[in-house]
Design an enzyme around this catalytic site. Structure first.
Site, mmCIF file in Angstrom:
data_model
loop_
_atom_site.group_PDB
_atom_site.id
_atom_site.type_symbol
_atom_site.label_atom_id
_atom_site.label_comp_id
_atom_site.label_asym_id
_atom_site.label_seq_id
_atom_site.Cartn_x
_atom_site.Cartn_y
_atom_site.Cartn_z
ATOM 1 N N ARG A 115 32.555 62.202 105.023
ATOM 2 C CA ARG A 115 31.873 61.122 105.732
ATOM 3 C C ARG A 115 30.973 60.256 104.856
ATOM 4 O O ARG A 115 29.796 60.088 105.131
ATOM 5 C CB ARG A 115 31.058 61.685 106.887
ATOM 6 C CG ARG A 115 31.867 62.367 107.974
ATOM 7 C CD ARG A 115 32.844 61.430 108.685
ATOM 8 N NE ARG A 115 32.246 60.228 109.195
ATOM 9 C CZ ARG A 115 31.834 60.046 110.430
ATOM 10 N NH1 ARG A 115 31.963 61.014 111.295
ATOM 11 N NH2 ARG A 115 31.309 58.912 110.801
ATOM 12 N N ILE A 116 31.554 59.655 103.831
ATOM 13 C CA ILE A 116 30.740 58.776 102.986
ATOM 14 C C ILE A 116 30.340 57.502 103.719
ATOM 15 O O ILE A 116 29.450 56.798 103.286
ATOM 16 C CB ILE A 116 31.447 58.438 101.647
ATOM 17 C CG1 ILE A 116 32.748 57.703 101.882
ATOM 18 C CG2 ILE A 116 31.629 59.684 100.814
ATOM 19 C CD1 ILE A 116 33.411 57.194 100.624
ATOM 20 N N ASP A 117 30.976 57.238 104.863
ATOM 21 C CA ASP A 117 30.647 56.041 105.630
ATOM 22 C C ASP A 117 29.588 56.295 106.696
ATOM 23 O O ASP A 117 29.085 55.370 107.301
ATOM 24 C CB ASP A 117 31.916 55.498 106.308
ATOM 25 C CG ASP A 117 32.477 56.462 107.344
ATOM 26 O OD1 ASP A 117 32.313 57.683 107.175
ATOM 27 O OD2 ASP A 117 33.073 55.987 108.304
ATOM 28 N N ARG A 118 29.249 57.527 106.928
ATOM 29 C CA ARG A 118 28.322 57.848 107.999
ATOM 30 C C ARG A 118 26.910 57.377 107.662
ATOM 31 O O ARG A 118 26.425 57.583 106.568
ATOM 32 C CB ARG A 118 28.315 59.351 108.267
ATOM 33 C CG ARG A 118 27.523 59.707 109.478
ATOM 34 C CD ARG A 118 27.754 61.140 109.850
ATOM 35 N NE ARG A 118 27.049 61.388 111.111
ATOM 36 C CZ ARG A 118 27.037 62.536 111.706
ATOM 37 N NH1 ARG A 118 27.679 63.551 111.169
ATOM 38 N NH2 ARG A 118 26.391 62.700 112.825
#
Length: 141
Positions: free
Chosen positions: A137-140
């Site tokens: 989840r690098i976009d979280r």
């Protein structure tokens, strides 16, 4: 097995050995470094060092790295939405519902199975195992 000798710089004086090793060896996590110490694979002047050993600065630390062991996970041809890929990293858009790691109830059909198939022999060892190192989840947030 591979043995590496690392020189401790004066500015590293007082640093915990396991943390320093993780910084010196890119494929070794801090927990893997601690395990190497517990197994007697980390020495200075021929004496084993504990994971919480505080570096004195200037010592030569020898680390014997075991050969990576294959994990018991089969590669599977599962389609991946690859956003970016080079020789060091692959970024995928994981669909909702795709389990990341094999676990009880999900022994296969996971992202790990798909990455093992997609990447083939290009995976390096992590923590003494041939497996993909997954950052979630690098976009979280």
């Amino acid at each position: 097995m591979e043995t590496r000798t690392l020189q401790v710089n004066p500015e590293d004086t007082g640093t915990r050995l396991d943390a320093w090793l993780a910084g010196q060896l890119p494929d070794v996590t801090r927990s893997a470094a601690a395990r190497l110490c517990e197994e007697g694979r980390v020495t200075a002047a021929g004496k084993p060092l504990a994971k919480n050993y505080r570096l004195g600065g200037g010592e030569a630390v020898s680390v014997t790295l075991p050969d990576p062991e294959p994990v018991d996970v089969a590669p599977q041809d599962i389609p991946l939405d690859v956003v970016y890929e080079d020789s060091d990293v692959i970024v995928v858009n994981k669909p909702k519902g795709l389990v990341v790691h094999p676990a009880p109830g999900h022994p296969d059909g996971t992202l790990v199975n798909a990455l093992l198939y997609h990447c083939g022999d290009s995976l390096s060892g992590i923590g003494g195992e041939l497996r993909p190192g997954i950052v979630h989840r690098i976009d979280r947030d």
